[in-house]
Design a protein around this motif. Sequence first.
Motif, PDB file in Angstrom:
ATOM      1  N   ARG A 199    -132.859 -27.632 -28.870  1.00  0.00           N
ATOM      2  CA  ARG A 199    -133.151 -26.759 -30.011  1.00  0.00           C
ATOM      3  C   ARG A 199    -132.048 -25.708 -30.155  1.00  0.00           C
ATOM      4  N   LYS A 216    -129.798 -22.398 -30.420  1.00  0.00           N
ATOM      5  CA  LYS A 216    -129.816 -21.073 -29.774  1.00  0.00           C
ATOM      6  C   LYS A 216    -128.717 -20.253 -30.430  1.00  0.00           C
ATOM      7  N   TYR A 217    -129.056 -19.063 -30.915  1.00  0.00           N
ATOM      8  CA  TYR A 217    -128.031 -18.217 -31.549  1.00  0.00           C
ATOM      9  C   TYR A 217    -128.558 -16.807 -31.738  1.00  0.00           C
ATOM     10  N   GLU A 218    -127.615 -15.918 -32.055  1.00  0.00           N
ATOM     11  CA  GLU A 218    -127.996 -14.552 -32.422  1.00  0.00           C
ATOM     12  C   GLU A 218    -127.608 -14.320 -33.868  1.00  0.00           C
TER      13      GLU A 218
END
Lengths: 148, 432
Positions: free
Chosen positions: B336, B338-340
């Motif tokens: 899945r 993932k990031y900011e």
Amino acid sequence: MTTGIIGIGNPLMGDDGAGLAVLSRLQADPLPDVKLIELGTGGINLVHELAGLDRAIIIDAADFGGDPGEIRKFKPDEVRSLKTQGYSLHDWDLFTTLDISKKMGELPDEIIIFAIQVVETGHKEGLSPHVVGAVPEVARMIRKLILL
Amino acid sequence: MSEININVEHLTRVEGHGNIVLNAKNGNVEKVQWQVSEAPRFFESFVRGRPYNELSHITSRICGICSIGHSLASLKATEAAMGIEISEQTQLLRRLAAHAENLQSHVLHVGYLVAPDLLGAPSVIPLASSHTDAVLKIVGLHRLANEYSNLTCGRTVHPVSLVVGGFSHIPSEKQLKEMRQKWVDAIPDVVAVAEIVLANAHKLPNFVRETEFVALTADDEYAIYDGDIGSTDTGRVPVDQYLDITNEFVVPHSTAKYTKHNRESYMVGALARFNLNYDRLGPLAKEWAGKFGLEPVNHNPFMNNVAQLVEIVHSIEDTLALIDKLLEKGVDVNERPKYEVKAGRGIGAVDVPRGILFHDYTYNDQGVCTKANCIIPTNQNHNNINLDFQAFAPTILDKPEAEIELLLEMLVRAYDPCISCSTHYLNVEWKR
């Protein structure tokens, strides 16, 4: 027997969304052994949806010179399309697509079309009052047909 | 005194609304024009004030044929703006999604819209009787391409599983293997359709007007999903310099913007990709290009139809290779994104079926879009179509008016323009 109920139209074009409104109504109280198909503006993709069906019930907005919101139930061979046969993917014709399906040997044995006379088909969301009134009636007619 | 006046309003077998005008007197063209009468769409304004994770879903609605390409360009722009890295698995799966759309769109165009011109029919309907076997194969290929889009994007149009940073749903190894086998089995049908086009290819006019071609280009692949911007005139530049390429401007006879770069106009689409990326085509695709005598750099816009056919073959070949690579690596269906969320500006470019597409977004630190710019392939081609008209029309004035009209229509259709959408309700009368 596999029955498909196919809603056609664009809900962003006023009364053109009538077919999908009927489909939503049927979705709210599911019928046994039917496939509800939201074709929307899928055009030629109708050929693929028809494959494998024994019976297709098609609901679409129509202009047949009737009273606003008038409902007509008919079979494809009872009408003549007034659309040009030029054929683009954005200006497709239902009857042309049924013809392709027939030539492919995939046309369901029975096709029933419910057409609702449009009032307004400009860029807007929502149906005009007469068409709103027709939606539950078409849903009732289809329910009766299936449960017969 | 001989006069020719052709007015084709709402040209058929193209997407949306465009008109052809030709006025000629005594063998001289007085006016020839490709007019676009579509209404503005305002998508760049719609997305202002919307959160980053809605943008690909909104902008996919720009087009019902290229919705996967718009989603991919949109996601790439958002990821570039926020510095989001995507996994190798995502890179591979997105390439599959791009091929699925290329197959869907090219099969539609070559099979349903161009074949009637080549086989002397007004539409695909009579072909279903006269060339039943070919039409069956075309519909079968279209159905498989739809299934492929469904597998990679969660839907046949307007993807749901393509999301910022990756996928919300990933096809299983079993599903990928099955899809791979279906394309292997479909190759004979593609070849059969290609044979029919080849037998009629002499009907494509031998018209040459030198122009500039612009497409994505990369060292290691036939660029569709990723690459730099390539020009046959001026070479490669990074995607973030796209405004130096597109140089949009307006003209009185068109509601669509025009573009130009090194010359008066440029062309995008399958022929542009072919001209810039020929070396990276699959072996069977190259073999088919050879059968049609298609070599880079080809300046006949009618050959865009053939380039699309070549790309159908290539997209199948590359699909098989990409699925093999995924299976070899092993597919992680639970991966899945993932990031900011960050503020920034990013540009995403994808070479969609009709040509190079740019999305350019600016976000604030809440991930809300504050500015957007989208430059669509068809708009980049309008100017080139007009200049083709000006060069082509004088060479065909000696032909009967109906043939001139057909040839001009075929020229526009060769570009596979996708102009806009309209309403589609039934229009019928009762048989008496």
